[in-house]
Design a protein around this motif. Structure first.
Motif, short mmCIF file in Angstrom:
data_model
loop_
_atom_site.label_atom_id
_atom_site.label_comp_id
_atom_site.label_asym_id
_atom_site.label_seq_id
_atom_site.Cartn_x
_atom_site.Cartn_y
_atom_site.Cartn_z
N CYS A 156 3.52 5.01 6.21
CA CYS A 156 3.57 6.46 6.00
C CYS A 156 4.74 7.77 6.61
O CYS A 156 5.10 8.61 6.21
N CYS A 196 -1.41 9.84 3.32
CA CYS A 196 -1.29 8.55 3.51
C CYS A 196 -2.08 8.13 4.64
O CYS A 196 -2.59 7.18 5.15
N THR A 226 -3.73 7.03 1.16
CA THR A 226 -2.80 6.64 0.91
C THR A 226 -2.15 6.39 -0.61
O THR A 226 -1.14 6.09 -0.81
#
Length: 177
Positions: A132, A173, A98
């Motif tokens: 994300c 992510c 991430t």
């Protein structure tokens, strides 16, 4: 544990090898001659997306940078960007993938823009999966975001390659969940 603490203990790595490979895919690998980036209105760019905004050295179109100089400056630029990014991320649950995805976004658009994004707001609020997804898609889940450039006449133009990068960042992510 804060994100800065995770970096200090090595739980989060600055300029990770997967991140540098990812940047090479999207920013170009072996771009040793400074070129005018057409997507950035001719902004002189070299190596993996180094510009006058990030480089400690002047960039002159046509100049050659050795692979060693590229590697040195890329490391410096990525780490500096990641430390600035860490200051705006308050969710300690963020993992390496991430963080790397957000780093790529910040490398492409500037850390201040990434820090002010809806994506970081959602991630900081504990909604990491939504954050994300917000790297590539608007609130409706269908409209591409961060995928346009403004031309000389001030018109926004969608760039499929930028949206492909945003989708790849969103996928990276989400791998960090």
């Amino acid at each position: 544990m804060s994100l800065r603490s995770k970096i200090a203990t090595g739980a989060i790595v600055l300029a990770s090898a997967p991140l540098l490979a990812f940047l090479g895919k999207w920013e170009g690998s072996g771009q040793n001659v400074v070129y005018p980036d057409q997507l950035a209105r001719g902004l002189p760019t070299v190596c993996k997306g180094i510009t006058r905004y990030t480089s400690p050295y002047p960039l002159v179109v046509g100049d050659y940078w050795s692979p060693a100089r590229c590697a040195e400056v890329e490391q410096l630029v990525v780490e500096k960007g990641q430390l600035a990014l860490a200051d705006c991320l308050s969710n300690p649950a963020i993992g390496q993938k991430t963080f790397d995805a957000l780093t790529s976004h910040g490398h492409n658009f500037g850390v201040p823009s990434t820090c002010a994004s809806r994506s970081v707001g959602l991630i900081n609020a504990g909604r990491i999966a939504e954050g994300c997804k917000a790297l590539a898609w608007g609130p409706d889940g269908k409209t591409p975001v961060w995928s346009s450039v403004t031309d000389a006449q001030g018109r926004k133009q969608f760039v499929p390659g930028l949206h492909a990068r945003r989708r790849a960042e969103a996928a990276m992510c989400a791998e960090g969940l």
